[in-house]
Each structure stands twice: as C-alpha cells, then as structure tokens.
Design an enzyme around this catalytic site. Structure first.
Site, PDB file in Angstrom:
ATOM      1  N   ARG A  21       0.829  -1.213   0.000  1.00  0.00           N
ATOM      2  CA  ARG A  21       0.000   0.000   0.000  1.00  0.00           C
ATOM      3  C   ARG A  21       0.864   1.264   0.000  1.00  0.00           C
ATOM      4  O   ARG A  21       0.986   1.929  -1.010  1.00  0.00           O
ATOM      5  CB  ARG A  21      -0.951  -0.010   1.222  1.00  0.00           C
ATOM      6  CG  ARG A  21      -2.167   0.897   1.086  1.00  0.00           C
ATOM      7  CD  ARG A  21      -1.884   2.384   1.158  1.00  0.00           C
ATOM      8  NE  ARG A  21      -1.230   2.800   2.391  1.00  0.00           N
ATOM      9  CZ  ARG A  21      -0.780   4.028   2.610  1.00  0.00           C
ATOM     10  NH1 ARG A  21      -0.926   4.970   1.681  1.00  0.00           N
ATOM     11  NH2 ARG A  21      -0.167   4.338   3.734  1.00  0.00           N
ATOM     12  N   ASP A  22       1.511   1.568   1.118  1.00  0.00           N
ATOM     13  CA  ASP A  22       2.277   2.813   1.196  1.00  0.00           C
ATOM     14  C   ASP A  22       3.397   2.810   0.162  1.00  0.00           C
ATOM     15  O   ASP A  22       3.751   3.856  -0.399  1.00  0.00           O
ATOM     16  CB  ASP A  22       2.863   2.976   2.602  1.00  0.00           C
ATOM     17  CG  ASP A  22       3.408   4.381   2.852  1.00  0.00           C
ATOM     18  OD1 ASP A  22       3.044   5.299   2.106  1.00  0.00           O
ATOM     19  OD2 ASP A  22       4.197   4.546   3.792  1.00  0.00           O
ATOM     20  N   HIS A 213       6.305   4.702  12.389  1.00  0.00           N
ATOM     21  CA  HIS A 213       6.390   4.641  10.926  1.00  0.00           C
ATOM     22  C   HIS A 213       7.420   5.683  10.483  1.00  0.00           C
ATOM     23  O   HIS A 213       7.185   6.879  10.609  1.00  0.00           O
ATOM     24  CB  HIS A 213       5.003   4.955  10.341  1.00  0.00           C
ATOM     25  CG  HIS A 213       4.954   4.989   8.841  1.00  0.00           C
ATOM     26  ND1 HIS A 213       4.424   3.957   8.101  1.00  0.00           N
ATOM     27  CD2 HIS A 213       5.365   5.919   7.945  1.00  0.00           C
ATOM     28  CE1 HIS A 213       4.506   4.259   6.799  1.00  0.00           C
ATOM     29  NE2 HIS A 213       5.070   5.443   6.687  1.00  0.00           N
ATOM     30  N   HIS A 215      10.380   7.163   7.622  1.00  0.00           N
ATOM     31  CA  HIS A 215      10.932   7.225   6.268  1.00  0.00           C
ATOM     32  C   HIS A 215      12.428   7.522   6.367  1.00  0.00           C
ATOM     33  O   HIS A 215      12.862   8.233   7.263  1.00  0.00           O
ATOM     34  CB  HIS A 215      10.207   8.295   5.451  1.00  0.00           C
ATOM     35  CG  HIS A 215       8.827   7.875   5.048  1.00  0.00           C
ATOM     36  ND1 HIS A 215       8.431   7.750   3.749  1.00  0.00           N
ATOM     37  CD2 HIS A 215       7.750   7.506   5.788  1.00  0.00           C
ATOM     38  CE1 HIS A 215       7.169   7.337   3.697  1.00  0.00           C
ATOM     39  NE2 HIS A 215       6.726   7.190   4.927  1.00  0.00           N
ATOM     40  N   CYS A 246      10.550   7.890  -4.730  1.00  0.00           N
ATOM     41  CA  CYS A 246      11.974   7.955  -5.035  1.00  0.00           C
ATOM     42  C   CYS A 246      12.595   8.927  -4.061  1.00  0.00           C
ATOM     43  O   CYS A 246      11.912   9.761  -3.478  1.00  0.00           O
ATOM     44  CB  CYS A 246      12.208   8.391  -6.478  1.00  0.00           C
ATOM     45  SG  CYS A 246      12.319  10.159  -6.710  1.00  0.00           S
ATOM     46  N   ASN A 259      10.476   5.025   2.270  1.00  0.00           N
ATOM     47  CA  ASN A 259      10.167   4.161   3.403  1.00  0.00           C
ATOM     48  C   ASN A 259      11.408   3.389   3.833  1.00  0.00           C
ATOM     49  O   ASN A 259      12.232   3.013   3.002  1.00  0.00           O
ATOM     50  CB  ASN A 259       9.109   3.127   2.982  1.00  0.00           C
ATOM     51  CG  ASN A 259       7.691   3.615   3.209  1.00  0.00           C
ATOM     52  OD1 ASN A 259       7.307   3.866   4.340  1.00  0.00           O
ATOM     53  ND2 ASN A 259       6.936   3.769   2.139  1.00  0.00           N
TER      54      ASN A 259
END
Lengths: 310, 310
Positions: A21-22, A213, A215, A246, A259
């Site tokens: 999903r993400d 979560h 990145h 990206c 991510n």
C-alpha cells in the site's frame, strides 16, 4: 557472541509490511493487480503477520490503488495474517468493510496544512473522522489501526507541537484502535525527539501499544526505530525494498519518500537480539524478488551487501 | 520545539572527518594532490577540527596515498585544526613524523585473519606496533590516535570476542593515545552490541575517551552512532558524502565500504540537540562541492533531500 548482549528494552517487536500500500501508492508505475497479490504473497511467505494491502481512496486521485477490492479478493486470508485496508473517510471505510479485510487503517494529521492537502480535512476534522472509522470498523466486527501523520514535522507548517500530538493520540485512543501510531511522514525526525515523543504518547495512551512509521529520507530511519524501541514502541512499519517514493520526492513537500526497507530494519533488530518473528533468509529472498520486479532499483542496503547467491 | 527535548546523554560530540584518507583511499580513481588539498580545505571550512588527511603506507599497495607528504605540505595547518596521518608500521610512522602533521593514527586489529591481509600483522603484533607508533609520536612531541579495526566482526573469522576487544583497548590505552576507537570496518554491527561494547570499553580505558567509526554498508551506521552516543562515546568519524568504497565493495571481504556520510550524521545529531561545532549549512555546501567532483554520486541522503538552492 550475540547471546551475551545485554537485554534490550524490548525482546520482541511486531512489524507491519506496508509495501503493497504505502509503497506501491507512491511508485510512479501502476502495478498490475496480480503483481500486487504476488508481493503480498511474498510478505506472507517471509512471515509478515500484518500487511497493508490496499487503500480505499478516490481512484481518480490515486490510480495506483484503483483495484483495492480486487487485491483484497485476490489475496485470500492466510492463517494468522491480518490484512489492513486504509481509508481516509467514512465512504472509504464502507468500501473497505464491504471486503473481507480484517483491519481498517485510519489517518489523523498533526497539521492543518498537511491534512487539507493530503485528505481534505483539517487537523480537528481528521481526528474526528479517524475516530469514526475506528468505531465503524469495530461495530462491523473488525479491528482498526490509526496513524498520526506528520507527527514530527510538517512540510508546510514546519515544527509540530508535541503537546498537540499527545492530545490527538489521547482522543484517538478513546475510540479503541489496536494501537496508536506516530508517523514521520516526511522523514525529518531525529532519534532524540523520537525517544521523547514515543515515551510521552505511550504514557498518554496506555495500555494501548505505540506503533512507529519512519521514512529514510535523511538516513535517520533505523536510528529512529532504535530510539523508539528503546522508548517502548512495540510495533514498527517497514516496506520491502524501501518501496515507495523515489529519494528525490522529498523535494516535493508532502510526498512520502523513502520508506525504511524491511530488510534493513529487520537486519538491525535481529542483529541486536530483538525478535520479530520474521524469517530473515526468506525475507531476503522476497527482497531479491522485488529487486527483479524493480529492475535492480531496490533501496535496501542490506540486500546489496548480501553475498551473491545467499 | 527542539529546545524542549530531554537532555541527551551527551551535549557535545567531536567529529573526525576521514574523507580525505579513509574516503579517497577506497575510491577507485586516484585524486590529484590539489583536489585532495581542496577537499581538506572544504572540511576546514565547514568546521572540522580533526581531519584524516593522508596515509603513510606502501605506495605500491595503495597508489591513492602515494602523495601523502605532498598533501600534508600542501594543506598548511589552520588554527585549531589537527591533521591526522595514518601509519600501519614504524616506517610509516617515521614518514608521518617527518612531515608537519599534528597527530599520527595507528590501527590495531581484533582478528588475525583481517590483520594479516590488511597490514601483514596478526592481532598481537598489530597491538604491539600500534602501541609503539603511539609512543613514537609522543616522543616526537605529537599526539596519536589509535583504532581497533573489525571490532564488531571480521569478514574472514566472523564473530569477534568482546573480551578480546576490551583487552586490546586496555593494552593500547597504556600507551596513552588521545582516545581509543572502535571501528565497524565492514559495517556489520547493530546498535545493541554497539551500546554494550562502547560502555565496557569506556570503563576499561577511562579516563580516555572512546571514538567510534561506522560504515553504512547495511544501513545501521546512524543507529550505531546514536547508540554509541547514548553509551558515552564522545568522538565519531564520518566521511563527507559517504566517500570511500562503493556499496558493492561489501561483497569483497575486508574492503571498507560505505562510510557514514558526514552530512547524514551531523543532521541526525543536530536534530537531536547534540552539538558538534560544525556549521551545518557550510557542511552542505561542502557536500555539494564534493557531489560535483563525484559527478552526482554523493551517497549522502540528506544532501539529496535538501531543497534545491539551499
């Protein structure tokens, strides 16, 4: 050697694989439904117990997720696996609950500017709607998770007030999701503030667990995960191969970029004696599969460092 | 917002810029002397107070460092800046001390197999020679630093016994270098073991400080630096732009691959309220300069994430 390390603050961390999903939502190429289902199959094979499989959002705005119902239908539930479908409003939640999905994911935002651009809701609206989605899922006999986006900083407003994030967490906890998640949506956080916010939110929402979560936009994701684990977070999101955005997307404010790669997070945690239930060698096999799909552009450093043939 | 973060375990970390030596030594292209001197100038400009400028090793084995004397002569000492020259044996130390260099760097190894391949010395020999180099430097009125290579794992022997590393650290401390450094030469460590080893070595060598040297081969370097800082390390090495070894070099055992980028380390530390004395915006300017030299192949994620024109 590794057996005599001092006990970490947590002996076990659960992970959520968010690549389907993400990850895929932020790739420019739209993946065919069957390839998405294969990616979910790889995640199940490496041992992921919770997988974000789709987002029930406007297909005109997010064409990558237009086949959400077909993806859920295509990945029959595996024993012990929770499939998560994201929804940003009640209509999306209705669509998600019309499928066989086990868990609905909702998103509240910590800044007005980000919320309006991301989901057409200011901060207060997003908290109310997320709480409503959680309650709707529970009434339908499903569980729900909820994520506080831009909890560590907003691309439009800059710093985010920590007291505000704690208030949002408390309000969401009242709706009884399975946990409260803090997301560094733009990959700006450092481990000092992560340790502080996780500890405070943990206290505010106890006994609910805290999920994180991160990145890797600025190469801080694994440090932030480590700081979060030390501060008592018990669930962490990751995306196979770092799928999703990206590295240059960081320059477009509000875009999810980079991510943390599941391979890199799991390597760090296992090497530090923290269990995840993940089959590490099968994970690397899944990473190689994805790398072939991406024509060699996986962003996992661990994958690159693996000896050939391993 | 950042002012109200809880106090980290260290308010200040010193850094050593290793790009001109550890970085360039592991690039396939041999840089011209004047470009090396420009790189050292960039490090001085961004505020580095200690810089590894050259290695006094066999020019037939390491052609990248054949101009060590010319590099030292070319970068006149700037006020408050310590230039470090590496030596792996007494002959190298003599060469280093014949220049105007302020500090000599010596290397002891934690594994026989790595030591024999890297510098033709087994573990015990390397400890004796490193201690000898430290003493020779001190007799010449210079200071010396010493690094324990492969302290977290060896590409040939695998796990390294922690008790052995502590013994080596204690033996080296007796020679009175400015500090004892632990190097994860192959980028294999996780933050759990880093925290443990830094704490134990710190106790063993007190009051000498502990320096750390991490490679980002497996995306753990910043997490390891964070764990080391929390455990009381007070100096950290970093390389502008992550200069030194392509990411694939990890597949060749014993090769140094993927130094942590100075930009990425400093971003994380400053964002977490830890001072370094580095001028962050000037650092990014130096990073852009290097990126142009490398034709856009800087490995700093922070550099990529910077808004254009910043």
């Amino acid at each position: 050697m590794r057996g005599d390390l001092p006990a970490p603050s947590a002996a076990q961390i659960d992970i959520v694989e968010v690549g389907p999903r993400d990850g895929l939502q932020n790739e420019s190429r739209v993946w065919p439904t069957e390839d998405k289902i294969s990616l979910i199959g790889e995640a199940i094979a490496y041992g992921a117990k919770r997988i974000e499989v789709a987002s029930f959002v406007n297909p005109r705005r997010v064409p990558q997720m237009a086949d959400a119902e077909a993806v859920v239908a295509g990945c029959a539930n595996a024993p012990g696996v929770t499939r998560i479908g994201l929804a940003l409003n009640l209509r999306g939640a209705e669509r998600a609950l019309a499928t066989g999905i086990e868990q609905v994911g909702a998103v509240a935002v910590a800044s007005d500017a980000f919320g309006i651009r991301n989901q057409g809701q200011d901060r207060a609206e997003s908290v109310g709607i997320a709480a409503g989605i959680v309650e709707m899922a529970r009434r339908s006999g499903r569980s729900a998770q909820v994520t506080i986006a831009v909890a560590f900083g907003c691309p439009f407003e800059g710093a985010v007030d920590r007291a505000l994030v704690i208030d949002i967490a408390r309000a969401l906890a009242a709706a009884q999701p399975v946990e409260i998640a803090l997301a560094d949506t733009i990959g700006i956080a450092g481990p000092g503030e992560v340790a502080a916010l996780v500890a405070e939110v943990r206290t505010a929402v106890a006994p609910l667990p805290v999920r994180v979560h991160f990145h890797d936009t600025r190469n801080t994701a694994n440090a932030n995960i480590w700081a979060a684990v030390q501060a008592g977070a018990s669930v962490a999101d990751a995306s196979l191969g770092g799928l999703g955005g990206c590295p240059f997307a960081a320059q477009a404010p509000g875009t999810a970029a980079g991510n943390i790669a599941t391979e890199d997070m799991i390597y760090m945690l296992h090497r530090s004696g923290i269990g995840t239930g993940i089959d590490e060698s099968r994970l690397y096999r899944a990473g190689r599969w994805l790398d072939r799909k991406l024509k060699g552009s996986s962003r996992s450093k661990v994958l690159v460092a693996l000896p050939p043939g391993s």
